[in-house]
Design a protein around this motif. Structure first.
Motif, PDB file in Angstrom:
ATOM      1  N   ILE A 146       0.811  -1.214   0.000  1.00  0.00           N
ATOM      2  CA  ILE A 146       0.000   0.000   0.000  1.00  0.00           C
ATOM      3  C   ILE A 146       0.845   1.265   0.000  1.00  0.00           C
ATOM      4  CG2 ILE A 146      -1.950  -1.134   1.108  1.00  0.00           C
ATOM      5  CD1 ILE A 146      -1.063   0.091   3.740  1.00  0.00           C
ATOM      6  N   GLU A 147       2.121   1.128   0.411  1.00  0.00           N
ATOM      7  CA  GLU A 147       2.960   2.317   0.471  1.00  0.00           C
ATOM      8  C   GLU A 147       3.248   2.876  -0.916  1.00  0.00           C
ATOM      9  OE1 GLU A 147       6.434   1.324   2.619  1.00  0.00           O
ATOM     10  OE2 GLU A 147       5.405   1.097   4.560  1.00  0.00           O
ATOM     11  N   ASN A 148       3.222   1.996  -1.921  1.00  0.00           N
ATOM     12  CA  ASN A 148       3.503   2.454  -3.288  1.00  0.00           C
ATOM     13  C   ASN A 148       2.241   2.884  -4.053  1.00  0.00           C
ATOM     14  OD1 ASN A 148       6.310   2.033  -3.116  1.00  0.00           O
ATOM     15  ND2 ASN A 148       6.045  -0.170  -3.540  1.00  0.00           N
ATOM     16  N   LEU A 149       1.105   2.793  -3.408  1.00  0.00           N
ATOM     17  CA  LEU A 149      -0.136   3.232  -4.067  1.00  0.00           C
ATOM     18  C   LEU A 149      -0.228   4.752  -4.029  1.00  0.00           C
ATOM     19  CD1 LEU A 149      -2.727   0.637  -2.696  1.00  0.00           C
ATOM     20  CD2 LEU A 149      -1.685   0.694  -4.969  1.00  0.00           C
ATOM     21  N   GLU A 150      -0.705   5.335  -5.107  1.00  0.00           N
ATOM     22  CA  GLU A 150      -0.787   6.791  -5.190  1.00  0.00           C
ATOM     23  C   GLU A 150      -1.938   7.315  -4.343  1.00  0.00           C
ATOM     24  OE1 GLU A 150      -3.411   6.851  -9.334  1.00  0.00           O
ATOM     25  OE2 GLU A 150      -1.324   7.519  -9.341  1.00  0.00           O
ATOM     26  N   ASN A 151      -1.887   8.584  -4.065  1.00  0.00           N
ATOM     27  CA  ASN A 151      -2.924   9.230  -3.267  1.00  0.00           C
ATOM     28  C   ASN A 151      -4.233   9.284  -4.069  1.00  0.00           C
ATOM     29  OD1 ASN A 151      -4.463  11.851  -2.392  1.00  0.00           O
ATOM     30  ND2 ASN A 151      -3.136  11.310  -0.655  1.00  0.00           N
ATOM     31  N   HIS A 152      -5.363   8.992  -3.387  1.00  0.00           N
ATOM     32  CA  HIS A 152      -6.670   8.906  -4.053  1.00  0.00           C
ATOM     33  C   HIS A 152      -7.564  10.107  -3.751  1.00  0.00           C
ATOM     34  CE1 HIS A 152      -5.261   5.007  -4.915  1.00  0.00           C
ATOM     35  NE2 HIS A 152      -6.428   4.323  -4.874  1.00  0.00           N
ATOM     36  N   PHE A 153      -6.992  11.158  -3.198  1.00  0.00           N
ATOM     37  CA  PHE A 153      -7.828  12.272  -2.754  1.00  0.00           C
ATOM     38  C   PHE A 153      -8.577  12.937  -3.921  1.00  0.00           C
ATOM     39  CE2 PHE A 153      -8.551  16.719  -1.530  1.00  0.00           C
ATOM     40  CZ  PHE A 153      -9.238  16.542  -0.339  1.00  0.00           C
ATOM     41  N   GLU A 154      -7.931  13.012  -5.088  1.00  0.00           N
ATOM     42  CA  GLU A 154      -8.536  13.700  -6.229  1.00  0.00           C
ATOM     43  C   GLU A 154      -9.479  12.812  -7.046  1.00  0.00           C
ATOM     44  OE1 GLU A 154      -8.370  16.844  -6.808  1.00  0.00           O
ATOM     45  OE2 GLU A 154      -6.953  17.224  -5.174  1.00  0.00           O
ATOM     46  N   ARG A 155      -9.619  11.562  -6.638  1.00  0.00           N
ATOM     47  CA  ARG A 155     -10.504  10.677  -7.397  1.00  0.00           C
ATOM     48  C   ARG A 155     -11.958  11.165  -7.286  1.00  0.00           C
ATOM     49  NH1 ARG A 155      -7.424   5.913  -8.243  1.00  0.00           N
ATOM     50  NH2 ARG A 155      -5.351   6.752  -8.725  1.00  0.00           N
ATOM     51  N   GLU A 156     -12.692  10.983  -8.384  1.00  0.00           N
ATOM     52  CA  GLU A 156     -14.064  11.516  -8.482  1.00  0.00           C
ATOM     53  C   GLU A 156     -14.966  10.994  -7.377  1.00  0.00           C
ATOM     54  OE1 GLU A 156     -17.837  11.524 -11.653  1.00  0.00           O
ATOM     55  OE2 GLU A 156     -15.898  10.642 -12.220  1.00  0.00           O
ATOM     56  N   GLU A 157     -14.924   9.671  -7.137  1.00  0.00           N
ATOM     57  CA  GLU A 157     -15.819   9.092  -6.144  1.00  0.00           C
ATOM     58  C   GLU A 157     -15.457   9.546  -4.732  1.00  0.00           C
ATOM     59  OE1 GLU A 157     -12.440   6.213  -6.746  1.00  0.00           O
ATOM     60  OE2 GLU A 157     -13.698   7.502  -7.992  1.00  0.00           O
ATOM     61  N   VAL A 158     -14.153   9.798  -4.505  1.00  0.00           N
ATOM     62  CA  VAL A 158     -13.707  10.248  -3.186  1.00  0.00           C
ATOM     63  C   VAL A 158     -14.194  11.670  -2.930  1.00  0.00           C
ATOM     64  CG1 VAL A 158     -11.684  10.753  -1.746  1.00  0.00           C
ATOM     65  CG2 VAL A 158     -11.717   8.704  -3.202  1.00  0.00           C
ATOM     66  N   GLN A 159     -14.049  12.532  -3.928  1.00  0.00           N
ATOM     67  CA  GLN A 159     -14.503  13.910  -3.784  1.00  0.00           C
ATOM     68  C   GLN A 159     -16.007  13.974  -3.517  1.00  0.00           C
ATOM     69  OE1 GLN A 159     -12.815  16.983  -3.869  1.00  0.00           O
ATOM     70  NE2 GLN A 159     -11.043  15.639  -3.553  1.00  0.00           N
ATOM     71  N   LYS A 160     -16.780  13.153  -4.238  1.00  0.00           N
ATOM     72  CA  LYS A 160     -18.229  13.137  -4.023  1.00  0.00           C
ATOM     73  C   LYS A 160     -18.581  12.601  -2.648  1.00  0.00           C
ATOM     74  CE  LYS A 160     -19.654  12.750  -8.869  1.00  0.00           C
ATOM     75  NZ  LYS A 160     -20.324  11.902  -9.881  1.00  0.00           N
ATOM     76  N   ALA A 161     -17.829  11.599  -2.180  1.00  0.00           N
ATOM     77  CA  ALA A 161     -18.087  11.039  -0.845  1.00  0.00           C
ATOM     78  C   ALA A 161     -17.802  12.070   0.236  1.00  0.00           C
ATOM     79  CB  ALA A 161     -17.250   9.783  -0.632  1.00  0.00           C
ATOM     80  N   LEU A 162     -16.727  12.838   0.048  1.00  0.00           N
ATOM     81  CA  LEU A 162     -16.387  13.860   1.033  1.00  0.00           C
ATOM     82  C   LEU A 162     -17.425  14.976   1.070  1.00  0.00           C
ATOM     83  CD1 LEU A 162     -12.521  14.116   0.447  1.00  0.00           C
ATOM     84  CD2 LEU A 162     -13.677  13.217   2.483  1.00  0.00           C
ATOM     85  N   SER A 163     -18.027  15.278  -0.103  1.00  0.00           N
ATOM     86  CA  SER A 163     -19.002  16.378  -0.152  1.00  0.00           C
ATOM     87  C   SER A 163     -20.430  15.913   0.128  1.00  0.00           C
ATOM     88  CB  SER A 163     -18.946  17.070  -1.515  1.00  0.00           C
ATOM     89  OG  SER A 163     -19.284  16.139  -2.542  1.00  0.00           O
ATOM     90  N   ASP A 164     -20.780  14.696  -0.352  1.00  0.00           N
ATOM     91  CA  ASP A 164     -22.170  14.241  -0.250  1.00  0.00           C
ATOM     92  C   ASP A 164     -22.351  13.024   0.646  1.00  0.00           C
ATOM     93  OD1 ASP A 164     -22.727  16.233  -2.097  1.00  0.00           O
ATOM     94  OD2 ASP A 164     -22.502  14.864  -3.809  1.00  0.00           O
ATOM     95  N   GLY A 165     -21.269  12.431   1.092  1.00  0.00           N
ATOM     96  CA  GLY A 165     -21.373  11.230   1.915  1.00  0.00           C
ATOM     97  C   GLY A 165     -21.259   9.956   1.106  1.00  0.00           C
ATOM     98  N   ILE A 166     -21.501  10.036  -0.206  1.00  0.00           N
ATOM     99  CA  ILE A 166     -21.381   8.883  -1.086  1.00  0.00           C
ATOM    100  C   ILE A 166     -21.041   9.374  -2.487  1.00  0.00           C
ATOM    101  CG2 ILE A 166     -23.855   8.848  -1.646  1.00  0.00           C
ATOM    102  CD1 ILE A 166     -23.620   5.764  -1.761  1.00  0.00           C
ATOM    103  N   GLY A 167     -20.238   8.582  -3.205  1.00  0.00           N
ATOM    104  CA  GLY A 167     -19.861   8.968  -4.556  1.00  0.00           C
ATOM    105  C   GLY A 167     -19.671   7.761  -5.449  1.00  0.00           C
ATOM    106  N   TYR A 168     -19.965   7.955  -6.760  1.00  0.00           N
ATOM    107  CA  TYR A 168     -19.824   6.885  -7.753  1.00  0.00           C
ATOM    108  C   TYR A 168     -18.959   7.389  -8.900  1.00  0.00           C
ATOM    109  CZ  TYR A 168     -23.968   5.084  -5.352  1.00  0.00           C
ATOM    110  OH  TYR A 168     -24.850   4.637  -4.408  1.00  0.00           O
ATOM    111  N   ALA A 169     -18.267   6.457  -9.552  1.00  0.00           N
ATOM    112  CA  ALA A 169     -17.459   6.818 -10.715  1.00  0.00           C
ATOM    113  C   ALA A 169     -17.186   5.570 -11.545  1.00  0.00           C
ATOM    114  CB  ALA A 169     -16.154   7.478 -10.284  1.00  0.00           C
ATOM    115  N   LYS A 170     -17.005   5.791 -12.861  1.00  0.00           N
ATOM    116  CA  LYS A 170     -16.611   4.716 -13.778  1.00  0.00           C
ATOM    117  C   LYS A 170     -15.360   5.177 -14.507  1.00  0.00           C
ATOM    118  CE  LYS A 170     -20.599   4.694 -15.852  1.00  0.00           C
ATOM    119  NZ  LYS A 170     -21.659   4.383 -16.843  1.00  0.00           N
ATOM    120  N   ARG A 171     -14.318   4.330 -14.504  1.00  0.00           N
ATOM    121  CA  ARG A 171     -13.100   4.688 -15.232  1.00  0.00           C
ATOM    122  C   ARG A 171     -12.211   3.462 -15.376  1.00  0.00           C
ATOM    123  NH1 ARG A 171     -12.427   7.035 -10.261  1.00  0.00           N
ATOM    124  NH2 ARG A 171     -10.738   6.165  -8.969  1.00  0.00           N
TER     125      ARG A 171
END
Length: 467
Positions: free
Chosen positions: A93-118
């Motif tokens: 996990i140490e080599n995994l990149e930061n996921h803060f900017e991911r679409e589903e993460v941003q929606k979860a932080l703002s709305d409590g839940i988020g979805y994304a396809k990519r």
């Protein structure tokens, strides 16, 4: 026609089923996609409720992920900064990149839940992501499953769609066959009846059908049959009238021509009559010539009135003055016949051809004098009704038999041929009157009683009072 209807019906039905299949596939796929996202959300909630955030999370999510009903699912726990705390897809996990900017993460932080396809660069496949914020900590829980879009449901739905289309196509064939029979059978009956249409029995007896459109065809065919029958009768009637006309015209012309020829041959023969006889013969030739001229002029007038192929000069005619002039012309003839003329004329002006109006009055009044009794009366009344001109000529003459009243307006028709030969005229008078009345859009009626008299009433439109 039947094959064409069946073919088109099947094409329409198959097209409708294909469209319905696509609509069904799209609707079901969207529903399944929505259900998949809901299942992913519920899995994350169950995971959140099952985790003990005071203990190491890596081992917990590996164990719990096997108990959740999500095959090939990858679970990830992120901190509030987007760094990966635990992941079921890798231990590194140490080599995994930061996921803060991911679409589903941003929606979860703002709305409590988020979805994304990519597309996932980590596992090289298209993924569906769902992320929720933990209700027990500041962590973010995420689940990812392989997702190729709605096409992944096609494998399950395609057999059902194909079976539905096949069954519908078979039903369409059966229904189209029955439907075309109900349409083509009445058409075949109509065609058979019309093929066996006989001139001697022109009435068509066409069956009614359950379809309004086909009934329109049958009604049109009946109307056509009636029109053909009526047209045939009119042609036959016109042929008879034309034949009678030529026969009468040739007879009327033959008599004066024979007289003229006889007198001319005598004048040119070796026998030389005295001067008085020569003058008498020349007068008779002139009289017969005038008779032929009048006959030809009357025939030409009727022909022109029928075809309307010539321009006429119209003027405003004062009916009182015209009637007065005609009475002066006919008064000597009436006096010779012992007939009294009585007139009543209200002031009226009509815009018409003066010669036409003169011919109309001359023929009506002239006939009333010719076919009257000694010491008889002729009453001429001219008045207006609204904007119409009303002319009434009434006599106390011999009258017209009922069976002849319809034909008196025909060319050369004579009620009493024996009496008519003794009376001057071409035999076209009432026919000319009828044609003039029709030319101006009017109408003429006749009332008659034998040995009592006749009344002719003419009504012409567009008249104005004489000021």
């Amino acid at each position: 026609m039947r094959k064409a209807i069946i073919k088109r019906f099947i094409l329409v039905m198959v097209g409708a089923m294909v469209f319905s299949g696509i609509l069904f596939y799209t609707t079901v796929s969207n529903t399944m996609h929505k259900n998949t996202k809901e299942d992913m959300r519920l899995s994350l909630i169950m995971l959140d409720n099952s985790l003990d955030y005071t203990e190491p999370l890596m081992n917990q999510i590996k164990i719990l992920s096997t108990t959740l009903d999500q095959k090939q699912a990858r679970y990830t726990i992120l901190d509030a900064k987007g760094d990966v705390i635990a992941d079921t897809g890798t231990m590194d996990i140490e080599n995994l990149e930061n996921h803060f900017e991911r679409e589903e993460v941003q929606k979860a932080l703002s709305d409590g839940i988020g979805y994304a396809k990519r597309y996932s660069t980590t596992i090289k496949t298209q993924m569906l992501y769902t992320a929720v914020t933990s209700s027990k900590s500041d962590y973010i829980l995420r689940i990812a499953i392989p997702y190729s879009g709605n096409s992944e449901y096609l494998f399950w739905l395609l057999p059902s769609i194909m079976i539905s289309i096949t069954v519908s196509a078979l039903l369409a064939v059966v229904m189209a066959d029955k439907l075309t029979k109900t349409i083509t059978k009445p058409l075949q009956q109509i065609a058979y009846i019309m093929d066996n249409y006989k001139e001697e029995n022109p009435e068509l007896s066409l069956p009614n059908t359950p379809y309004e459109e086909l009934n329109i065809i049958t009604q049109s065919a009946k109307k056509m049959s009636e029109s053909v029958e009526k047209y045939t009768e009119e042609i036959e009637f016109e042929r008879m009238v034309r034949q009678e006309f030529f026969s009468n015209a040739s007879h009327e012309l033959k008599t004066p021509i024979t007289s003229i020829r006889g007198y001319t041959e005598i004048l040119l023969s070796e026998f030389t009559p005295d001067e008085a006889t020569r003058e008498e013969f020349l007068k008779r030739i002139l009289t017969e010539t005038e008779s032929m001229t009048n006959l030809i002029n009357d025939i030409l007038l009727i022909s022109r009135l029928e075809t309307r192929d010539y321009e006429i000069e119209t003027t405003e005619i004062r009916m009182a003055m015209l009637l007065q002039d005609i009475i002066k012309t006919l008064q000597p003839i009436a006096a010779k016949q012992g007939v009294d003329l009585q007139t009543e004329c209200k002031p009226a002006i009509i815009k018409a051809n003066k010669q036409h109006m003169r011919e109309l009055l001359l023929n009506l009044i002239g006939n009333a004098i010719k076919y009257n009794k000694p010491n008889g009366m002729v009453y001429v009344t001219i008045t207006t009704i609204g904007r119409d001109l009303l002319i009434e000529v009434k006599d106390t003459g011999i009258g017209i038999p009922k069976e002849s009243r319809v034909r008196v307006f025909e060319r050369f028709y004579r009620v009493d041929k024996g009496r008519s030969r003794k009376v001057d005229g071409t035999g076209l008078g009432l026919s000319i009157v009828k044609h003039i009345v029709n030319f101006y859009g009017g109408n003429i009626t006749l009332e008659s009683k034998l040995n009592v008299g006749s009344t002719f009433t003419v009504r012409l439109p567009e008249v104005k009072a004489n000021m």
